[in-house]
Design a protein around this motif. Sequence first.
Motif, PDB file in Angstrom:
ATOM      1  N   VAL A  89       0.851  -1.187   0.072  1.00  0.00           N
ATOM      2  CA  VAL A  89      -0.147  -0.043  -0.183  1.00  0.00           C
ATOM      3  C   VAL A  89       1.036   1.227  -0.102  1.00  0.00           C
ATOM      4  CG1 VAL A  89      -1.707   1.423   1.216  1.00  0.00           C
ATOM      5  CG2 VAL A  89      -2.023  -1.156   1.002  1.00  0.00           C
ATOM      6  N   SER A  90       2.014   1.213   0.994  1.00  0.00           N
ATOM      7  CA  SER A  90       2.943   2.627   0.743  1.00  0.00           C
ATOM      8  C   SER A  90       3.405   2.795  -0.305  1.00  0.00           C
ATOM      9  CB  SER A  90       3.824   2.340   2.197  1.00  0.00           C
ATOM     10  OG  SER A  90       4.644   1.325   1.920  1.00  0.00           O
ATOM     11  N   LYS A  91       3.961   1.686  -1.195  1.00  0.00           N
ATOM     12  CA  LYS A  91       4.695   1.656  -2.475  1.00  0.00           C
ATOM     13  C   LYS A  91       3.713   2.272  -3.505  1.00  0.00           C
ATOM     14  CE  LYS A  91       8.477  -1.472  -1.592  1.00  0.00           C
ATOM     15  NZ  LYS A  91       9.587  -0.765  -1.900  1.00  0.00           N
ATOM     16  N   ALA A  92       2.532   1.838  -3.427  1.00  0.00           N
ATOM     17  CA  ALA A  92       1.543   2.526  -4.290  1.00  0.00           C
ATOM     18  C   ALA A  92       1.047   3.782  -4.122  1.00  0.00           C
ATOM     19  CB  ALA A  92       0.144   1.503  -4.318  1.00  0.00           C
ATOM     20  N   LEU A  93       1.182   4.105  -2.830  1.00  0.00           N
ATOM     21  CA  LEU A  93       0.868   5.556  -2.431  1.00  0.00           C
ATOM     22  C   LEU A  93       1.907   6.478  -2.827  1.00  0.00           C
ATOM     23  CD1 LEU A  93      -0.657   5.190   0.874  1.00  0.00           C
ATOM     24  CD2 LEU A  93      -1.966   5.854  -1.127  1.00  0.00           C
ATOM     25  N   ARG A  94       3.108   6.315  -2.718  1.00  0.00           N
ATOM     26  CA  ARG A  94       4.489   6.869  -2.978  1.00  0.00           C
ATOM     27  C   ARG A  94       4.487   7.268  -4.565  1.00  0.00           C
ATOM     28  NH1 ARG A  94      10.886   6.101  -1.851  1.00  0.00           N
ATOM     29  NH2 ARG A  94      11.492   8.369  -2.223  1.00  0.00           N
ATOM     30  N   LEU A  95       4.130   6.051  -5.138  1.00  0.00           N
ATOM     31  CA  LEU A  95       4.290   6.167  -6.633  1.00  0.00           C
ATOM     32  C   LEU A  95       3.219   7.276  -7.505  1.00  0.00           C
ATOM     33  CD1 LEU A  95       5.244   2.510  -7.530  1.00  0.00           C
ATOM     34  CD2 LEU A  95       6.683   4.650  -7.965  1.00  0.00           C
ATOM     35  N   THR A  96       2.042   7.371  -6.753  1.00  0.00           N
ATOM     36  CA  THR A  96       1.259   8.394  -7.298  1.00  0.00           C
ATOM     37  C   THR A  96       1.284   9.925  -6.516  1.00  0.00           C
ATOM     38  OG1 THR A  96      -0.347   7.798  -5.574  1.00  0.00           O
ATOM     39  CG2 THR A  96      -0.538   6.516  -7.774  1.00  0.00           C
ATOM     40  N   SER A  97       2.000  10.055  -5.339  1.00  0.00           N
ATOM     41  CA  SER A  97       2.056  11.318  -4.725  1.00  0.00           C
ATOM     42  C   SER A  97       3.477  11.884  -4.768  1.00  0.00           C
ATOM     43  CB  SER A  97       1.645  11.152  -3.301  1.00  0.00           C
ATOM     44  OG  SER A  97       2.614  10.113  -2.474  1.00  0.00           O
ATOM     45  N   ASP A  98       4.343  11.108  -4.869  1.00  0.00           N
ATOM     46  CA  ASP A  98       5.826  11.409  -5.058  1.00  0.00           C
ATOM     47  C   ASP A  98       6.323  11.857  -6.311  1.00  0.00           C
ATOM     48  OD1 ASP A  98       8.586  12.078  -5.038  1.00  0.00           O
ATOM     49  OD2 ASP A  98       8.922  10.802  -3.266  1.00  0.00           O
ATOM     50  N   GLN A  99       6.166  12.868  -7.063  1.00  0.00           N
ATOM     51  CA  GLN A  99       6.383  13.236  -8.576  1.00  0.00           C
ATOM     52  C   GLN A  99       7.808  12.829  -8.969  1.00  0.00           C
ATOM     53  OE1 GLN A  99       3.394  13.299 -10.252  1.00  0.00           O
ATOM     54  NE2 GLN A  99       4.577  12.693 -11.963  1.00  0.00           N
ATOM     55  N   GLN A 100       8.602  13.232  -8.072  1.00  0.00           N
ATOM     56  CA  GLN A 100      10.186  13.316  -8.407  1.00  0.00           C
ATOM     57  C   GLN A 100      10.718  11.805  -8.318  1.00  0.00           C
ATOM     58  OE1 GLN A 100      12.852  15.263  -5.854  1.00  0.00           O
ATOM     59  NE2 GLN A 100      14.834  14.721  -7.023  1.00  0.00           N
ATOM     60  N   PHE A 101      10.040  10.915  -7.444  1.00  0.00           N
ATOM     61  CA  PHE A 101      10.401   9.468  -7.296  1.00  0.00           C
ATOM     62  C   PHE A 101       9.762   8.860  -8.517  1.00  0.00           C
ATOM     63  CE2 PHE A 101       9.441   5.121  -5.559  1.00  0.00           C
ATOM     64  CZ  PHE A 101      10.446   4.857  -5.390  1.00  0.00           C
ATOM     65  N   ARG A 102       8.466   9.109  -8.732  1.00  0.00           N
ATOM     66  CA  ARG A 102       7.902   8.544  -9.811  1.00  0.00           C
ATOM     67  C   ARG A 102       8.638   8.733 -11.267  1.00  0.00           C
ATOM     68  NH1 ARG A 102       2.726   7.084 -12.103  1.00  0.00           N
ATOM     69  NH2 ARG A 102       2.384   7.729 -14.073  1.00  0.00           N
TER      70      ARG A 102
END
Length: 330
Positions: free
Chosen positions: A237-250
């Motif tokens: 869940v946390s990885k999925a959330l980060r991939l949509t909210s952290d644009q630089q990381f995405r």
Amino acid sequence: FDYFLSGDLLEHPYRTQLKSDHYTEQVVLFDGQAISFPDSQHHLPQDVALAAGDAHSNITALEQMTLLGKRKDTHLFVCFQNLVKIQPHFDHVLIDILQADPKAHIILQASRHAAQTSSLSNRLKKTLQERLCGYSLSENCPTDSFDRIHFIGRVPSDQIIEFLQRSGTSSVVLQPFPFDGSKTTSDALNAGVPLVSFPQRNLRGRMTGTILRAMFADDVPNDIAMCCIANSVSEYVSKALRLTSDQQFRNQVIAAIQKTKNRIFNNKSVSLEWAKFLSRALEQRISDQELEYEIGFGEGDKHYRSFTAKAIEKDQPRDWRVESRKWKHE
């Protein structure tokens, strides 16, 4: 069956040491992932209405995704799998995402049969009500979050990559568990959309993780290499959330996908493994050198094997006893 064909990366590294081995056939493990996809795929023309079945509407799935992808302040979590793969415990993953991210919208693939879609829809709504209001299902229980779950009609195979590309710049593909996907993984990677997987004990839940490890085995920073493979439900869940909210990381993840995705397409190492097995199973005396020549296996393909070897080596330090207890608990 005489043989069940699989690959080193597709199977749990200590499968034969686990208490229960679900195979009754003789298992043949190819080196590496044992699966390869053509980089350009040719599909027979499919009728849009036939693909969607009961879910067919006046607005196409491509148009629906375009509208959702263009919404401001919207994060799309796309799980475009056959609904039979959405098991009840995965319902809680979807609810966790909705509760953790007010901008989250879940995109699911409607079945060709309305009754099957309705069954999952009702189950998800019940799960949401139970999570919000307990088991005394009151009519006053707020279920506004359920409006952020969308069922979209099936897309013809030749449109799925375009469909995913229309999901916008804040989207992620969710591979369910314990049943994930392989073709859908290749489609997501071809479309340049990040995805999340939680590898399971058996082959049916390890294909996405295998493909990602084969891609990211080398030349990719560790935090990016582990962007999309979870070791627990909460980490999924946390990885999925980060991939949509952290644009630089995405953006870094997408760049890594674009750089390394060629490693899973037109992989001649996979072709060679199949050729070697078939020639021996059929008792044809063909040398490995002859097979390499026939399939055009060159120096570049030999270099790829180093990536596969490193991916396999990264599996070995894991404590399979701990993993066994973890799977039994879950």
